[in-house]
Write a protein that holds these residues in place. Structure first.
Motif: not given
Length: 584
Positions: A171, A173-179, A232-233, A236, A240
């Motif tokens: 998690p 390294d995750c961003d919006y697209d990953d979620f 998702a945002e 993230s 973060r």
């Protein structure tokens, strides 16, 4: 609780901040627990590693658990290899509850070598390994043979096999697209479960917190999300923020006992608190839990005895109440005797029934009065009078017995409350002595025990500087109120419930409202209503409190008093008052 990979990461960061240190002492207080005392320039610190499958953990500790008289073999081996060694680095496999401590050591030949202590804290496979410079296992806490069917063996002389890498997304390294991608993966429709399945190193508690932050609901479903992009945002943002800046947070029960902990705020239970450090939070959580478990086990025999006595006494009281209710109909017996005496001339000996007019009835109805054929008419009438007198005397006796029984039952319930509050073996010993003196337990026989001094009452100091004393048990309540306290001190007690006597040592001076409030909070906290709110607490001078004649320990009466309302908040009690613990 949430001792996951990221909570462990925060703890290891604290240990790194502690600085490099040398291993001064090594102890193994229990089968699954190691304590390494590290010495560095600024002082000493103790590292606790618990490879207990039910409660794995690793943190700095201030606890001083009792060590066995003879150290276990694994402890002796660690002392041989790591005593005097210098801790040079700490690492953690990604998303795994595993810590690797590297030490600079001197081997048997006097050469400098590096050895590693590996703490695997993954549930059922918990283990602690000591590795040599070549990566071979010198020994481990739990040996796993080749025939055990386990994926990894753990025997002396074999090469250490690292845990299989976590096959999940990190998690960090995750961003919006990953979620957004996680939403379309197969699996549970619950958002918290999907996060748990897709991302590594997270606990169910943290995943529920993430779902709550992103949707406002811990049980949110992916199929019901009104705006997946917004969710998702927010996810993230949540990870973060809290993976970059973790915070030791916990949720506490009404009595102050920590119930859940995590590296992020715990909002799903309504409110949460923060601790000073991750290690401190774990130390508090498990110290309180272990202490309560230990006291519960040590008091189990007494608790069972007192509970059985309560149940037996309750049954006895129920029978006596039934017998008492039967005595309330005795007036009819006297009336029947009067009716027989009024018709004595018309009754012959040997009659089974006498038909007489009931002059106690408004309608003057005829009634049948059963007679004993062996008794004369006068003797039958006398029998009704005798039965009436017997029931009248039985009422007086039963009322007395019920009063004694209910008083004794209240006392036994107060003892159960004492057992629930007992926090040390000395407190349990005093309760045991109280029960022995009351004849509820047999005196200890056999080996003579070392006589210990009496445990003093708990002593607090209000923010205004007034000493406040709290009794630990019934006998101590008596001593505190009738021997230690002055007549012009103030006495407090939770109203109409079992609890501790509380004394404000003010010597006739009216203490400030803050002091009275804090003493009332203590009285509410150390009572059987400690889990509630808005507890009524009675306040009166000590001179108004009298001991119940021939009463059980701790039982008092008072008539002139004031009642105030207080909330038994343990955090207010502990934060605002300076607790002075008795010497052990």
């Amino acid at each position: 609780m949430a001792f996951d990979a990221f909570y462990l990461s925060a703890v290891l960061s604290e240990i790194r901040d502690f600085g490099e240190g040398r291993v001064d002492k090594i102890h193994q207080p229990s089968r699954d627990t190691l304590i390494l005392q590290l010495k560095h320039k600024e002082g000493r610190g103790k590292l606790l590693i618990a490879a207990n499958p039910a409660a794995p953990r690793l943190h700095l500790t201030a606890a001083n658990p009792e060590n066995p008289a003879e150290p276990p073999m694994f402890c002796m081996l660690l002392r041989k290899h790591l005593s005097g060694a210098r801790l040079v680095s700490i690492s953690q496999p990604p998303m795994e509850r595993c810590a690797v401590f590297t030490f600079d050591c001197i081997d048997e030949m006097g050469d400098a070598v590096q050895k590693k202590l590996v703490a695997e804290l993954m549930g059922k496979t918990c283990n602690i390994y000591l590795l040599g410079p070549d990566g071979r296992i010198i020994d481990c806490l739990r040996r796993i043979g080749l025939d055990s069917g386990a994926k990894r063996t753990a025997l002396s002389g074999m090469y250490y096999q690292e845990p299989e890498p976590v096959d999940k997304v990190h998690p960090w390294d995750c961003d919006y697209d990953d979620f957004m991608c996680a939403f379309f993966q197969p699996g549970s429709d619950l958002l918290a479960d999907r996060l748990m399945d897709h991302f590594g190193g997270l606990s169910p508690l943290v995943c529920r917190e993430a779902a709550l932050f992103a949707t406002g609901d811990t049980d949110a479903r992916i199929s019901g999300l009104p705006n997946q992009e917004e969710t998702a945002e927010k996810l993230s943002l949540f990870f973060r923020e809290h993976l970059t800046h973790p915070t030791p947070c916990y949720y506490a029960q009404a009595d102050g006992t920590p119930k859940q902990f995590a590296f992020c705020p715990i909002r799903q239970y309504g409110s949460y608190k923060t601790a000073e450090s991750f290690s401190g939070l774990l130390d508090m959580y498990y110290t309180v839990r272990d202490q309560k478990d230990a006291m519960r086990q040590k008091s189990q025999a007494m608790r069972k005895t007192v509970t059985n006595l309560c149940q037996r006494l309750s049954r006895k009281i129920a029978i006596q109440e039934k017998e008492l209710a039967a005595t309330y109909d005795r007036e009819r017996l006297r009336q029947l005797g009067d009716i027989l005496m009024a018709n004595i001339h018309s009754i012959q000996k040997g009659q089974k029934v006498a038909k007489c007019m009931d002059f106690y009835d408004e309608n003057m109805a005829m009634i049948d009065i059963p007679l004993s054929v062996e008794l004369s008419p006068q003797q039958n009438a006398a029998k009704f009078y005798k039965d009436y007198t017997r029931m009248k005397n039985a009422e007086l006796m039963l009322l007395k017995q019920l009063s004694l029984g209910e008083t004794e039952l209240q006392y036994l319930h107060s003892v159960l409350e004492e057992l629930n509050r007992a926090a040390s073996e000395r407190e349990l010993e005093e309760i045991r002595r109280e029960l022995q003196e009351g004849g509820y337990l047999k005196a200890d026989s056999g080996k003579r025990k070392v006589k210990q001094g009496k445990l003093p009452p708990m002593r607090f100091e209000s923010t205004d500087g007034y000493p406040i004393y709290v009794g630990r048990n019934n006998q101590q309540n008596d001593e505190l109120t009738f021997k230690m306290a002055r007549k012009d001190d103030l006495w407090l007690h939770a109203s109409k419930v079992h609890g501790s006597h509380v004394i404000i040592a003010c010597a006739g001076v009216t203490p400030p409202d803050n002091t009275i409030t804090q003493a009332a909070q203590l009285a509410a906290h150390y009572a059987e209503t400690a889990g509630g709110q808005n507890i009524a607490v009675d306040l009166t001078p000590v001179k108004q409190v009298k001991k119940v004649p021939n009463g059980k320990p701790g039982m008092v009466i008072y008539h002139s008093y004031k009642t105030i309302i207080a909330n038994p908040y343990p955090d207010i009690v502990m934060d605002e008052l300076n607790v002075e613990k008795p010497e052990e």
